[in-house]
Design a protein around this motif. Structure first.
Motif, mmCIF file in Angstrom:
data_model
loop_
_atom_site.group_PDB
_atom_site.id
_atom_site.type_symbol
_atom_site.label_atom_id
_atom_site.label_comp_id
_atom_site.label_asym_id
_atom_site.label_seq_id
_atom_site.Cartn_x
_atom_site.Cartn_y
_atom_site.Cartn_z
ATOM 1 N N GLU A 81 0.819 -1.206 -0.133
ATOM 2 C CA GLU A 81 0.059 -0.001 0.020
ATOM 3 C C GLU A 81 0.777 1.277 -0.030
ATOM 4 O O GLU A 81 0.652 2.138 -0.717
ATOM 5 N N ALA A 82 1.894 1.106 0.842
ATOM 6 C CA ALA A 82 2.790 2.305 0.845
ATOM 7 C C ALA A 82 3.385 2.383 -0.525
ATOM 8 O O ALA A 82 3.752 3.506 -1.176
ATOM 9 N N ARG A 83 3.841 1.523 -1.181
ATOM 10 C CA ARG A 83 4.551 1.454 -2.505
ATOM 11 C C ARG A 83 3.487 2.256 -3.519
ATOM 12 O O ARG A 83 3.747 3.050 -4.371
ATOM 13 N N LEU A 84 1.945 1.756 -3.590
ATOM 14 C CA LEU A 84 1.136 2.237 -4.202
ATOM 15 C C LEU A 84 1.203 3.677 -4.073
ATOM 16 O O LEU A 84 1.170 4.386 -5.005
ATOM 17 N N TRP A 85 1.098 4.171 -2.771
ATOM 18 C CA TRP A 85 0.961 5.753 -2.584
ATOM 19 C C TRP A 85 2.420 6.299 -3.070
ATOM 20 O O TRP A 85 2.267 7.566 -3.777
#
Length: 195
Positions: A81-85
């Protein structure tokens, strides 16, 4: 969440704050999300850094967001999710090729948001056909919701500008929700409103 924080054993309070920050993101209260995730990071909550980066991004603090997301991924490299953000932050900073590289490493559970970001990154790179292909791969219920959000109820094809506008409307509608497929119900069911 306040009751959960108060009732949680000391070791779990940081996580309760982090999840409160995540809920604040979903509700669109980005200042409050930043407050909760900053405190959760200070207390050592895993994954709070990714949500803190998301709050910074939603507040328009793109460079700070990217730095926070880089740090979150240094600590927890499997936080997709952090990578997506981070991909979204890079895209918003005009670093579309890097955004596409990050998106290529995000797990498929985030498929909808991979497609949203990929489509707009491709548009920024002049690849309107790639943007439209990504849009066409979105689930039918998402496309229908985006059409309604932009006032395009008919089934006729959208031109490039309309497709980009529909994708941007989806980001506004979703607020700070970038969870996997199961999270779509959170934002797909919202009424038409400013977010």
């Amino acid at each position: 969440m306040a009751r959960a924080f108060a009732a949680a054993p000391a070791i779990e309070r940081a996580q309760a704050l982090a999840w409160q920050g995540e809920m604040d993101l979903w509700l669109g209260d980005y200042s409050r999300a930043l407050k909760h995730t900053t405190r959760a990071c200070a207390l050592g909550a895993p994954f709070a850094g990714g949500w803190r980066g998301a709050a910074l991004l939603k507040l328009g603090r793109r460079k700070e967001a990217l730095a926070q997301l880089d740090e979150a991924l240094r600590r927890y490299p499997n936080d997709h999710e952090a990578r997506l953000w981070r991909a979204e932050a890079k895209r918003k900073l005009g670093r579309s090729r890097e955004a596409l590289e990050d998106l290529g490493t995000v797990t498929r559970q985030h498929r909808v948001w991979i497609l949203f970001n990929s489509a707009l990154a491709k548009r920024a790179l002049g690849d309107d056909a790639g943007m439209k292909a990504d849009f066409a791969n979105l689930p039918a219920e998402v496309v229908e919701r985006l059409r309604r959000e932009t006032g395009r109820h008919e089934a006729s094809p959208l031109d490039s500008a309309q497709t980009a506008a529909a994708l941007e409307a989806g980001f506004r509608l979703a607020r700070g929700s970038r969870r996997g497929e199961y999270g779509q119900a959170v934002w797909l069911s919202r009424g038409t409103e400013r977010a």
